[in-house]
Scaffold this motif. Structure first.
Motif, PDB file in Angstrom:
ATOM      1  N   ALA A  57       0.828  -1.208   0.000  1.00  0.00           N
ATOM      2  CA  ALA A  57       0.000   0.000   0.000  1.00  0.00           C
ATOM      3  C   ALA A  57       0.859   1.253   0.000  1.00  0.00           C
ATOM      4  O   ALA A  57       0.413   2.310  -0.392  1.00  0.00           O
ATOM      5  CB  ALA A  57      -0.926  -0.010   1.209  1.00  0.00           C
ATOM      6  N   ASN A  58       2.104   1.149   0.446  1.00  0.00           N
ATOM      7  CA  ASN A  58       3.012   2.286   0.491  1.00  0.00           C
ATOM      8  C   ASN A  58       3.893   2.384  -0.742  1.00  0.00           C
ATOM      9  O   ASN A  58       4.816   3.181  -0.777  1.00  0.00           O
ATOM     10  CB  ASN A  58       3.894   2.207   1.744  1.00  0.00           C
ATOM     11  CG  ASN A  58       3.074   2.377   3.010  1.00  0.00           C
ATOM     12  OD1 ASN A  58       2.039   3.030   2.985  1.00  0.00           O
ATOM     13  ND2 ASN A  58       3.507   1.770   4.084  1.00  0.00           N
ATOM     14  N   GLY A  85       3.137   3.403  -3.738  1.00  0.00           N
ATOM     15  CA  GLY A  85       2.840   4.508  -4.635  1.00  0.00           C
ATOM     16  C   GLY A  85       2.150   4.023  -5.896  1.00  0.00           C
ATOM     17  O   GLY A  85       1.694   2.886  -5.984  1.00  0.00           O
ATOM     18  N   VAL A  86       2.082   4.916  -6.882  1.00  0.00           N
ATOM     19  CA  VAL A  86       1.398   4.610  -8.128  1.00  0.00           C
ATOM     20  C   VAL A  86       2.392   4.735  -9.281  1.00  0.00           C
ATOM     21  O   VAL A  86       2.690   5.849  -9.733  1.00  0.00           O
ATOM     22  CB  VAL A  86       0.208   5.573  -8.363  1.00  0.00           C
ATOM     23  CG1 VAL A  86      -0.505   5.235  -9.666  1.00  0.00           C
ATOM     24  CG2 VAL A  86      -0.752   5.534  -7.189  1.00  0.00           C
ATOM     25  N   PRO A  98       2.361   7.480  -2.425  1.00  0.00           N
ATOM     26  CA  PRO A  98       1.077   6.865  -2.027  1.00  0.00           C
ATOM     27  C   PRO A  98       0.200   7.769  -1.167  1.00  0.00           C
ATOM     28  O   PRO A  98      -0.080   7.472  -0.023  1.00  0.00           O
ATOM     29  CB  PRO A  98       1.530   5.624  -1.254  1.00  0.00           C
ATOM     30  CG  PRO A  98       2.845   6.011  -0.667  1.00  0.00           C
ATOM     31  CD  PRO A  98       3.487   6.911  -1.696  1.00  0.00           C
ATOM     32  N   GLU A 146      -3.180   9.000  -0.040  1.00  0.00           N
ATOM     33  CA  GLU A 146      -4.515   8.395  -0.082  1.00  0.00           C
ATOM     34  C   GLU A 146      -5.542   9.362  -0.638  1.00  0.00           C
ATOM     35  O   GLU A 146      -6.397   8.990  -1.428  1.00  0.00           O
ATOM     36  CB  GLU A 146      -4.918   7.906   1.307  1.00  0.00           C
ATOM     37  CG  GLU A 146      -4.108   6.707   1.737  1.00  0.00           C
ATOM     38  CD  GLU A 146      -4.566   6.147   3.064  1.00  0.00           C
ATOM     39  OE1 GLU A 146      -5.745   6.348   3.423  1.00  0.00           O
ATOM     40  OE2 GLU A 146      -3.755   5.525   3.733  1.00  0.00           O
TER      41      GLU A 146
END
Length: 172
Positions: free
Chosen positions: A3-4, A6-7, A100, A102
């Motif tokens: 989840a950490n 990033g994209v 990342p 949110e």
């Protein structure tokens, strides 16, 4: 842990570019059909080959170079999103691999896409000129640069407008 991560924008861009490959070839073929003095079959083979190369090689290579540039300018660290300057720095400097965050990815992804369309455009023009010189060897030697700039200008403008609509939807 994931989840950490990033994209990585290539995960969004590459599949979209593959899906858009046929319409882009069609648009650039029509542009070439009416602006070039060669057989339609030669226009199609050149445009298809050039766009395959720029999509399969140019987009991933350009994205990788942008990741390197992003790391060089930010050290791979978050720039924050508390203020407008921090938000803009995050999206522009880290456009290839968004941190990342949110909240805000709805507008950050299309904004980062608009930023990345600029180097993608220049990479496409460069690669497509090279491929077209090879495919159209002996034909249109002087007209290839103008065609590459014009065809990519047309299709990248359309990509930018579509991305701009997505950004507007996220903001309003």
């Amino acid at each position: 842990m994931l989840a950490n991560a990033g994209v990585p924008m290539i995960g969004l861009h590459f599949p979209a570019m593959v899906v858009l490959l046929v319409p882009i070839i069609a648009i650039e073929y029509l542009y070439g059909r009416y602006t070039l003095a060669i057989a339609n079959s030669r226009v199609l083979s050149g445009v298809a080959g050039a766009n395959l190369a720029s999509t399969l090689i140019g987009i991933p290579a350009t994205w990788f170079l942008m990741v390197v540039l992003n790391i060089a300018t930010t050290g791979g660290e978050s720039k924050g999103v508390d203020t407008l300057p921090e938000k803009l720095a995050s999206v522009v400097l880290q456009s290839a691999w968004l941190m990342p965050y949110e909240a805000g990815l709805d507008w950050m992804i299309p904004t980062a896409t608009l930023v990345l369309l600029v180097p993608y455009f220049f990479a496409s023009v460069f690669i497509e000129r090279f491929v077209l010189h090879w495919i159209w060897k002996g034909e249109l030697e002087n007209g290839i640069p103008a065609f590459a700039w014009g065809a990519n200008g047309l299709t990248y403008t359309m990509l930018a407008l579509g991305t701009g609509v997505m950004l507007a939807q996220a903001l309003f």
